[in-house]
Design an enzyme around this catalytic site. Structure first.
Site, PDB file in Angstrom:
ATOM      1  N   LYS A  89       0.700   8.687  -5.043  1.00  0.00           N
ATOM      2  CA  LYS A  89       1.068   7.818  -3.917  1.00  0.00           C
ATOM      3  C   LYS A  89       2.576   7.711  -3.768  1.00  0.00           C
ATOM      4  O   LYS A  89       3.090   7.584  -2.648  1.00  0.00           O
ATOM      5  CB  LYS A  89       0.457   6.433  -4.113  1.00  0.00           C
ATOM      6  CG  LYS A  89      -1.065   6.385  -4.020  1.00  0.00           C
ATOM      7  CD  LYS A  89      -1.575   6.617  -2.619  1.00  0.00           C
ATOM      8  CE  LYS A  89      -3.062   6.315  -2.500  1.00  0.00           C
ATOM      9  NZ  LYS A  89      -3.573   6.514  -1.127  1.00  0.00           N
ATOM     10  N   TYR A 125       1.640  -0.442  -5.677  1.00  0.00           N
ATOM     11  CA  TYR A 125       2.386  -0.011  -6.864  1.00  0.00           C
ATOM     12  C   TYR A 125       3.054   1.345  -6.656  1.00  0.00           C
ATOM     13  O   TYR A 125       3.493   1.985  -7.610  1.00  0.00           O
ATOM     14  CB  TYR A 125       1.487   0.014  -8.108  1.00  0.00           C
ATOM     15  CG  TYR A 125       0.192   0.789  -7.980  1.00  0.00           C
ATOM     16  CD1 TYR A 125       0.168   2.168  -8.064  1.00  0.00           C
ATOM     17  CD2 TYR A 125      -1.024   0.124  -7.805  1.00  0.00           C
ATOM     18  CE1 TYR A 125      -1.017   2.880  -7.961  1.00  0.00           C
ATOM     19  CE2 TYR A 125      -2.218   0.829  -7.701  1.00  0.00           C
ATOM     20  CZ  TYR A 125      -2.209   2.205  -7.787  1.00  0.00           C
ATOM     21  OH  TYR A 125      -3.383   2.903  -7.662  1.00  0.00           O
TER      22      TYR A 125
END
Length: 282
Positions: A160, A145
């Site tokens: 991330k 994601y």
């Protein structure tokens, strides 16, 4: 079995889970291994597993959020091994929470470990390579994601995404130095630590997650470790700035945790999230 021979590789968060799986595989393929983390006991146990066949394993207790301590670790590894050829940024933190319930400290803790920690390790390693005119490889563990976002894991998604941007940015900037940067985006790989924080204990929900995966199962650690070994090796010498997804096709269905809101009422979800929080030690 000589794919990574004569290479020294540091894996952050290498004391357990996917970090340990990668470390073991790299060692099997001939690499000298260094692992770091915040818990000495966990690192020592992992080192025994990795070094079971006489492999060289170096452990270092460090919090990757501490910039200067990370620099000291890189210098120590280079001093002991004579060189450092690869870095895997695997250290991470994550948990499920409704975003409106997040505290500032909880958000910051995940971002600091994942994004700031990855920067700290990558910059120190990059400086060493550039100053010594050496090629090298950085592999960042991100998530499926990273680019799509996902409900209930906002700190991880933000952090991330930053690591992915660092991967592509430095692949361009450091390419002329012979430094490659790539990323792996894993789907659902059961691990002792992260699994308890990210997978609600309801067995029926776990089965629903599994049914989302076109291949019909969760990932196995050795599958990710094999991909990591390829990207760290000279077999992938013309690959840089790439993010490889390994998720059994799950990303083709929806964002990883988005469907939670569809299978359980919001207030019930919040109750489950509270129950999943680790209890504070006295």
């Amino acid at each position: 079995m000589l794919t990574l021979s004569n290479k020294s590789i540091l894996i952050t968060g290498g004391g357990s889970g996917l970090g340990l799986a990668m470390a073991k595989r790299f060692a099997e393929l001939g690499a000298r291994i260094a692992i770091c983390g915040r818990t000495e006991e966990k690192l020592n146990r992992a080192a025994k597993e990795i070094g079971a066949n006489g492999k060289t394993v170096l452990t270092h207790v460090v919090d990757v959020r501490e910039y200067d301590r990370v620099g000291e670790m890189i210098a120590r590894i280079v001093g002991e091994f004579g060189s450092l050829d690869g870095l895997v940024n695997n250290a991470a933190g994550n948990f499920l929470s409704a975003s409106e319930d997040l505290s500032f400290n909880a958000f910051k803790a995940v971002v600091d470990i994942v994004l700031i920690g990855s920067f700290n390790c990558t910059q120190h390693f990059g400086k060493y390579l550039i100053q010594n005119k050496r090629p090298g490889v950085v592999l960042n563990i991100v998530t499926t994601y990273t680019q799509t976002g996902s409900a209930f894991v906002l700190p991880s998604a933000c952090a991330k995404a930053g690591v992915y941007a660092m991967t592509t940015s430095l692949a361009t900037e450091w390419g002329p130095y012979g430094i490659r940067l790539n990323a792996i985006a894993p789907g659902l790989f059961p691990t002792e630590g992260a699994w308890s924080r990210l997978m609600p204990g309801d067995a029926s929900l776990v089965e629903q997650y599994k049914k989302k995966v076109p291949l019909g199962r969760f990932g196995q650690h050795e599958e990710l470790a094999n991909l990591a070994a390829f990207l760290m090796s000279d077999l992938s010498s013309y690959i840089t700035g790439e993010c490889v997804t390994i998720d059994g096709g799950e990303r083709l269905q929806s964002g990883q945790f988005n469907t939670l809101a569809q299978v359980m009422p919001r207030e019930k979800l919040k109750e489950v999230f509270r129950m999943m929080k680790p209890k504070k030690s006295s």
